[in-house]
Design a protein around this motif. Structure first.
Motif, PDB file in Angstrom:
ATOM      1  N   ILE A   8      51.511   8.985  49.018  1.00 27.36           N
ATOM      2  CA  ILE A   8      52.467   8.424  49.971  1.00 27.36           C
ATOM      3  C   ILE A   8      52.930   9.490  50.959  1.00 27.36           C
ATOM      4  N   ILE A   9      53.208  10.693  50.478  1.00 30.01           N
ATOM      5  CA  ILE A   9      53.648  11.781  51.356  1.00 30.01           C
ATOM      6  C   ILE A   9      52.539  12.148  52.342  1.00 30.01           C
ATOM      7  N   VAL A  10      51.303  12.236  51.864  1.00 31.46           N
ATOM      8  CA  VAL A  10      50.173  12.548  52.746  1.00 31.46           C
ATOM      9  C   VAL A  10      49.991  11.440  53.784  1.00 31.46           C
ATOM     10  N   GLY A  11      50.115  10.188  53.366  1.00 30.11           N
ATOM     11  CA  GLY A  11      49.998   9.071  54.309  1.00 30.11           C
ATOM     12  C   GLY A  11      51.075   9.109  55.379  1.00 30.11           C
ATOM     13  N   LEU A  12      52.307   9.383  54.990  1.00 28.38           N
ATOM     14  CA  LEU A  12      53.400   9.497  55.961  1.00 28.38           C
ATOM     15  C   LEU A  12      53.168  10.665  56.917  1.00 28.38           C
ATOM     16  N   PHE A  13      52.653  11.762  56.385  1.00 28.79           N
ATOM     17  CA  PHE A  13      52.351  12.920  57.227  1.00 28.79           C
ATOM     18  C   PHE A  13      51.283  12.573  58.268  1.00 28.79           C
ATOM     19  N   ILE A  14      50.265  11.842  57.859  1.00 31.97           N
ATOM     20  CA  ILE A  14      49.202  11.438  58.786  1.00 31.97           C
ATOM     21  C   ILE A  14      49.748  10.479  59.842  1.00 31.97           C
ATOM     22  N   LEU A  15      50.594   9.541  59.451  1.00 38.72           N
ATOM     23  CA  LEU A  15      51.213   8.631  60.418  1.00 38.72           C
ATOM     24  C   LEU A  15      52.086   9.393  61.420  1.00 38.72           C
ATOM     25  N   ALA A  16      52.860  10.360  60.938  1.00 43.72           N
ATOM     26  CA  ALA A  16      53.697  11.166  61.832  1.00 43.72           C
ATOM     27  C   ALA A  16      52.835  11.971  62.803  1.00 43.72           C
ATOM     28  N   GLY A  17      51.729  12.511  62.312  1.00 41.74           N
ATOM     29  CA  GLY A  17      50.809  13.250  63.192  1.00 41.74           C
ATOM     30  C   GLY A  17      50.192  12.355  64.251  1.00 41.74           C
ATOM     31  N   GLY A  18      49.805  11.134  63.855  1.00 42.71           N
ATOM     32  CA  GLY A  18      49.255  10.181  64.822  1.00 42.71           C
ATOM     33  C   GLY A  18      50.268   9.792  65.876  1.00 42.71           C
ATOM     34  N   ALA A  19      51.519   9.571  65.455  1.00 42.18           N
ATOM     35  CA  ALA A  19      52.584   9.236  66.411  1.00 42.18           C
ATOM     36  C   ALA A  19      52.826  10.395  67.369  1.00 42.18           C
ATOM     37  N   ALA A  20      52.800  11.624  66.850  1.00 47.03           N
ATOM     38  CA  ALA A  20      52.991  12.800  67.708  1.00 47.03           C
ATOM     39  C   ALA A  20      51.862  12.919  68.724  1.00 47.03           C
ATOM     40  N   LEU A  21      50.637  12.657  68.324  1.00 41.44           N
ATOM     41  CA  LEU A  21      49.504  12.690  69.262  1.00 41.44           C
ATOM     42  C   LEU A  21      49.635  11.604  70.326  1.00 41.44           C
ATOM     43  N   LEU A  22      50.113  10.421  69.946  1.00 41.35           N
ATOM     44  CA  LEU A  22      50.317   9.349  70.911  1.00 41.35           C
ATOM     45  C   LEU A  22      51.364   9.741  71.943  1.00 41.35           C
ATOM     46  N   VAL A  23      52.472  10.289  71.487  1.00 40.35           N
ATOM     47  CA  VAL A  23      53.527  10.731  72.412  1.00 40.35           C
ATOM     48  C   VAL A  23      52.995  11.823  73.332  1.00 40.35           C
ATOM     49  N   LEU A  24      52.251  12.777  72.807  1.00 45.28           N
ATOM     50  CA  LEU A  24      51.675  13.848  73.609  1.00 45.28           C
ATOM     51  C   LEU A  24      50.712  13.295  74.653  1.00 45.28           C
ATOM     52  N   ALA A  25      49.863  12.355  74.257  1.00 46.70           N
ATOM     53  CA  ALA A  25      48.922  11.749  75.196  1.00 46.70           C
ATOM     54  C   ALA A  25      49.654  11.008  76.317  1.00 46.70           C
ATOM     55  N   LEU A  26      50.719  10.305  75.981  1.00 49.90           N
ATOM     56  CA  LEU A  26      51.494   9.597  77.006  1.00 49.90           C
ATOM     57  C   LEU A  26      52.171  10.574  77.954  1.00 49.90           C
ATOM     58  N   GLN A  27      52.697  11.681  77.441  1.00 50.14           N
ATOM     59  CA  GLN A  27      53.340  12.669  78.290  1.00 50.14           C
ATOM     60  C   GLN A  27      52.341  13.311  79.251  1.00 50.14           C
ATOM     61  N   VAL A  28      51.169  13.650  78.763  1.00 52.80           N
ATOM     62  CA  VAL A  28      50.158  14.301  79.588  1.00 52.80           C
ATOM     63  C   VAL A  28      49.640  13.355  80.668  1.00 52.80           C
ATOM     64  N   SER A  29      49.460  12.092  80.327  1.00 51.80           N
ATOM     65  CA  SER A  29      48.903  11.136  81.282  1.00 51.80           C
ATOM     66  C   SER A  29      49.935  10.595  82.249  1.00 51.80           C
ATOM     67  N   GLY A  30      51.218  10.774  81.974  1.00 53.59           N
ATOM     68  CA  GLY A  30      52.262  10.254  82.854  1.00 53.59           C
ATOM     69  C   GLY A  30      52.627   8.811  82.572  1.00 53.59           C
ATOM     70  N   LEU A  31      52.046   8.224  81.547  1.00 57.62           N
ATOM     71  CA  LEU A  31      52.369   6.854  81.182  1.00 57.62           C
ATOM     72  C   LEU A  31      53.600   6.838  80.282  1.00 57.62           C
ATOM     73  N   THR A  32      54.255   5.701  80.213  1.00 58.55           N
ATOM     74  CA  THR A  32      55.391   5.558  79.314  1.00 58.55           C
ATOM     75  C   THR A  32      55.280   4.237  78.576  1.00 58.55           C
ATOM     76  N   LEU A  33      55.953   4.146  77.443  1.00 57.78           N
ATOM     77  CA  LEU A  33      55.970   2.899  76.688  1.00 57.78           C
ATOM     78  C   LEU A  33      57.033   1.945  77.215  1.00 57.78           C
ATOM     79  N   ARG A  34      58.047   2.479  77.886  1.00 55.45           N
ATOM     80  CA  ARG A  34      59.119   1.630  78.404  1.00 55.45           C
ATOM     81  C   ARG A  34      58.710   1.043  79.751  1.00 55.45           C
ATOM     82  N   PRO A  35      59.103  -0.182  80.025  1.00 54.32           N
ATOM     83  CA  PRO A  35      58.746  -0.778  81.303  1.00 54.32           C
ATOM     84  C   PRO A  35      59.457  -0.069  82.449  1.00 54.32           C
ATOM     85  N   GLY A  36      58.778  -0.010  83.581  1.00 53.39           N
ATOM     86  CA  GLY A  36      59.362   0.634  84.743  1.00 53.39           C
ATOM     87  C   GLY A  36      60.496  -0.193  85.322  1.00 53.39           C
TER      88      GLY A  36
END
Length: 152
Positions: A8-36
């Motif tokens: 369970i701890i390893v699974g949560l760690f992997i999910l947190a890493g995936g979320a961090a990569l998603l946030v990083l990708a959005l920041q680099v590309s200039g996209l956001t999850l919130r509507p403009g």
């Protein structure tokens, strides 16, 4: 039981890493999850748009005030026509302001910097920047210097 807790701890760690990569990708590309929010569009014409691209930032005094919607060639004027979406909260930009293409750092992305004018009227939806400054083309400058055309 200990193995299940570890899984369970390893699974949560992997999910947190995936979320961090998603946030990083959005920041680099200039996209956001919130509507403009609400925006209004203005346009600018440049002799050389350089590496401007849609979603590139538009800033004023170092603050991002909008994004570039599109960059196309105007078939009548043979200039680059850039459509800019400016956030509605910045509705008091003087009408005689100028749009300048700048580069973040030495080799960074290009963006538009708005230099405010002194007019009492403000830019409105559909207006055009009358004064623009095109992108600095380093390759052209080096070529002109090397061929001896740069000093005259």
């Amino acid at each position: 039981m200990a193995q299940r807790t570890t899984d369970i701890i390893v699974g949560l760690f992997i999910l947190a890493g995936g979320a961090a990569l998603l946030v990083l990708a959005l920041q680099v590309s200039g996209l956001t999850l919130r509507p403009g929010g609400e925006t209004y569009s203005v346009q600018a014409y440049f002799n050389d748009a350089g590496g401007l691209s849609p979603r590139a930032k538009v800033s004023m005094a170092g603050v991002t005030v909008g994004r570039i919607r599109e960059v196309k060639l105007d078939q009548e004027m043979f200039q680059a026509r850039v459509v800019i979406d400016i956030e509605e909260q910045y509705d008091s930009i003087p009408a005689d302001s100028s749009a300048i293409i700048r580069t973040s750092g030495l080799l960074g992305e290009q963006y538009i910097d708005i230099s405010p004018g002194g007019d009492l009227e403000s830019l409105a939806d559909g207006d055009t920047f009358y004064e623009t400054q095109s992108a600095l083309n380093i390759e052209r400058m080096i070529s002109n210097f090397a061929s001896g055309q740069g000093g005259e």
